[in-house]
Write a protein that holds these residues in place. Structure first.
Motif, PDB file in Angstrom:
ATOM      1  N   SER A  59      47.047  24.878  43.395  1.00 58.04           N
ATOM      2  CA  SER A  59      46.045  25.935  43.593  1.00 58.04           C
ATOM      3  C   SER A  59      44.708  25.314  43.961  1.00 58.04           C
ATOM      4  O   SER A  59      44.166  24.504  43.202  1.00 58.04           O
ATOM      5  N   PRO A  60      44.126  25.683  45.101  1.00 59.66           N
ATOM      6  CA  PRO A  60      42.887  25.051  45.557  1.00 59.66           C
ATOM      7  C   PRO A  60      41.659  25.400  44.722  1.00 59.66           C
ATOM      8  O   PRO A  60      40.649  24.713  44.816  1.00 59.66           O
TER       9      PRO A  60
ATOM     10  N   LYS B  50      30.077  19.424  27.606  1.00 61.39           N
ATOM     11  CA  LYS B  50      30.316  20.255  28.784  1.00 61.39           C
ATOM     12  C   LYS B  50      30.714  21.653  28.340  1.00 61.39           C
ATOM     13  O   LYS B  50      31.237  21.847  27.245  1.00 61.39           O
ATOM     14  N   VAL B  51      30.492  22.625  29.220  1.00 60.34           N
ATOM     15  CA  VAL B  51      30.917  23.992  28.923  1.00 60.34           C
ATOM     16  C   VAL B  51      31.375  24.662  30.211  1.00 60.34           C
ATOM     17  O   VAL B  51      30.837  24.422  31.288  1.00 60.34           O
ATOM     18  N   GLY B  52      32.416  25.458  30.085  1.00 60.46           N
ATOM     19  CA  GLY B  52      32.889  26.291  31.178  1.00 60.46           C
ATOM     20  C   GLY B  52      33.187  27.673  30.640  1.00 60.46           C
ATOM     21  O   GLY B  52      33.136  27.903  29.428  1.00 60.46           O
ATOM     22  N   TYR B  53      33.497  28.595  31.507  1.00 62.90           N
ATOM     23  CA  TYR B  53      33.815  29.960  31.070  1.00 62.90           C
ATOM     24  C   TYR B  53      34.695  30.631  32.108  1.00 62.90           C
ATOM     25  O   TYR B  53      34.801  30.175  33.251  1.00 62.90           O
ATOM     26  N   ALA B  54      35.356  31.712  31.706  1.00 65.13           N
ATOM     27  CA  ALA B  54      36.218  32.460  32.614  1.00 65.13           C
ATOM     28  C   ALA B  54      36.176  33.929  32.234  1.00 65.13           C
ATOM     29  O   ALA B  54      36.192  34.278  31.048  1.00 65.13           O
ATOM     30  N   LEU B  55      36.103  34.787  33.234  1.00 61.75           N
ATOM     31  CA  LEU B  55      36.129  36.228  33.009  1.00 61.75           C
ATOM     32  C   LEU B  55      37.560  36.679  32.735  1.00 61.75           C
ATOM     33  O   LEU B  55      38.509  36.145  33.306  1.00 61.75           O
TER      34      LEU B  55
ATOM     35  N   SER C 251      35.494  47.389  36.475  1.00 62.60           N
ATOM     36  CA  SER C 251      34.297  47.269  37.320  1.00 62.60           C
ATOM     37  C   SER C 251      34.136  45.857  37.882  1.00 62.60           C
ATOM     38  O   SER C 251      33.487  45.668  38.911  1.00 62.60           O
ATOM     39  N   MET C 252      34.736  44.844  37.207  1.00 60.50           N
ATOM     40  CA  MET C 252      34.664  43.462  37.688  1.00 60.50           C
ATOM     41  C   MET C 252      35.828  43.114  38.606  1.00 60.50           C
ATOM     42  O   MET C 252      35.817  42.073  39.260  1.00 60.50           O
TER      43      MET C 252
ATOM     44  N   ARG D 272      43.491  37.002  43.649  1.00 61.96           N
ATOM     45  CA  ARG D 272      42.910  36.374  44.833  1.00 61.96           C
ATOM     46  C   ARG D 272      42.294  35.019  44.484  1.00 61.96           C
ATOM     47  O   ARG D 272      41.512  34.914  43.541  1.00 61.96           O
ATOM     48  N   LEU D 273      42.653  33.997  45.242  1.00 65.95           N
ATOM     49  CA  LEU D 273      42.105  32.676  45.008  1.00 65.95           C
ATOM     50  C   LEU D 273      40.587  32.707  45.063  1.00 65.95           C
ATOM     51  O   LEU D 273      39.996  33.402  45.887  1.00 65.95           O
ATOM     52  N   TYR D 274      39.953  31.973  44.208  1.00 65.95           N
ATOM     53  CA  TYR D 274      38.501  31.886  44.056  1.00 65.95           C
ATOM     54  C   TYR D 274      37.916  33.191  43.502  1.00 65.95           C
ATOM     55  O   TYR D 274      37.160  33.164  42.521  1.00 65.95           O
ATOM     56  N   GLU D 275      38.257  34.325  44.108  1.00 63.05           N
ATOM     57  CA  GLU D 275      37.702  35.598  43.656  1.00 63.05           C
ATOM     58  C   GLU D 275      38.130  35.936  42.239  1.00 63.05           C
ATOM     59  O   GLU D 275      37.412  36.619  41.507  1.00 63.05           O
ATOM     60  N   ARG D 276      39.321  35.459  41.826  1.00 58.38           N
ATOM     61  CA  ARG D 276      39.819  35.773  40.485  1.00 58.38           C
ATOM     62  C   ARG D 276      38.921  35.189  39.399  1.00 58.38           C
ATOM     63  O   ARG D 276      38.893  35.684  38.280  1.00 58.38           O
TER      64      ARG D 276
END
Length: 347
Positions: free
Chosen positions: A53-54, A249-254, A286-287, A296-300
């Motif tokens: 997955s790119p 470090k920190v990351g997050y995901a919807l 709404s998101m 969708r790649l990137y958009e997800r």
């Protein structure tokens, strides 16, 4: 489901319909019963996944277990259980497949001719330190192999059980071969107990984070998933707290509810938070362009609309405030000893 029948300790309350099954049936009310965990040994022919997955930063991943006892209602990996003939519902967290031959397969992978080492990600799909690991110790064997072959490994977990392997982690860190990240979507224990019932508490995760940092092991946190209307109001407080605990470090995901994750989560939130369930679901829609999921790649990962933008802005602010000048270097691949070519470099 009738009010009051929600089973504690499980994210899914029943086996949702497998989308690949030719014949299906609708569960009756009495099908909502507590389930016992069953472990089944499986014998895969390969163990390392080449990630193509790119929009993912990892290149190699390994999952010692299929299915996960943690019981997170939102888990994106649930639909993968359907490929094995199980359900993404109760089966995913109670029918656990154990890959005891994972260390043997990994060593063969390391010894492949012309293999070029890249950081191995544990796990990528299901948690390598879920409760089953306490019994089977497959992850520990994998860490020992990474140490023996001087191969870099990155860990993401929801379980403080990772501290059991502090001895190996310290040795790996001395050679810049390991990083450990915790998934912490909430600091509110009343939400955590319902949302991810068999994970370590936030308090234990934070304590484990402190111990790892004190032992000079590169540490990070994934705030995932961020659920609008349920956990999104905690974002800045989480960033402040984990920074103080030693996260570098920190990351997050919807949150996104693809395929069979959707009915599991919808059932879960209606049972646990009936007063705000529809609000949360509408905010997720709404998101996601009116849907609950997005492939969708990137958009997800980006989402869309005002709510997604607000979350992104909040994390950007939190990173500037609590993570400026923090981070750690990429893990080392220079001293890998697997192939003959790499072994010759040692002389």
């Amino acid at each position: 489901m009738s009010e009051g029948k929600f089973i504690k300790g499980q994210g899914a309350q029943r086996n949702e319909i497998n989308r690949f099954d030719k014949y299906t049936f609708e569960p009756e009310e009495e099908d909502y019963e507590p389930a016992k965990t069953k472990f089944t040994e499986v014998f895969p022919k390969t163990i390392v996944n080449i990630v193509k997955s790119p929009d993912l930063s990892m290149e190699l991943s390994l999952n010692p277990y299929q299915g996960c006892e943690h019981g997170c209602a939102y888990c994106f990996a649930r639909p993968t259980h359907e490929f094995w003939g199980y359900s993404a519902g109760t089966d995913f967290e109670r029918q656990i497949m154990v890959k005891k031959n994972a260390p043997e397969l990994l060593e063969k992978f390391f010894r492949k001719k012309n293999y070029i080492p890249k950081t191995l990600f544990l796990s990528g799909n299901t948690d390598c330190y879920q409760p089953a690991e306490k019994k089977f110790e497959i992850t520990r064997q994998i860490l020992q192999l990474c140490l023996d072959y001087r191969h870099p490994v990155s860990i993401l977990t929801k379980n403080a059980l990772v501290l059991r392997d502090l001895d190996l982690l310290k040795l790996l860190a001395e050679q810049n071969l390991v990083s450990v990240s915790f998934s912490i979507p909430t600091l509110k224990e009343e939400i955590r107990r319902k949302m991810e019932p068999r994970t370590s508490s936030a308090e234990k995760k934070l304590k484990a984070l402190e111990i790892l940092a004190e032992n000079k092991i590169p540490t990070g946190v994934m705030v995932a998933p961020v659920i609008p209307g349920l956990t999104s109001d905690e974002s800045l407080n989480i960033l402040k707290t984990i920074s103080e605990a030693g996260a570098q470090k920190v990351g997050y995901a919807l949150v996104r509810l693809n395929d069979t994750v959707e009915p599991v989560f919808v059932n879960w939130i209606n049972a646990n938070f009936p007063d705000r369930a529809q609000k949360v679901l509408n905010l997720i829609r709404s998101m996601r362009g009116g849907n609950l999921g997005d492939k969708r790649l990137y958009e997800r990962y980006k989402g869309e609309g005002n709510i997604a933008e607000m979350i992104h802005n909040t994390f950007a602010l939190g990173k500037r405030k609590y993570f400026t000048d923090k981070g750690f270097a990429p893990l080392s691949t220079e001293n890998f000893t697997g192939t003959k070519e790499q072994q010759l470099k040692l002389f």
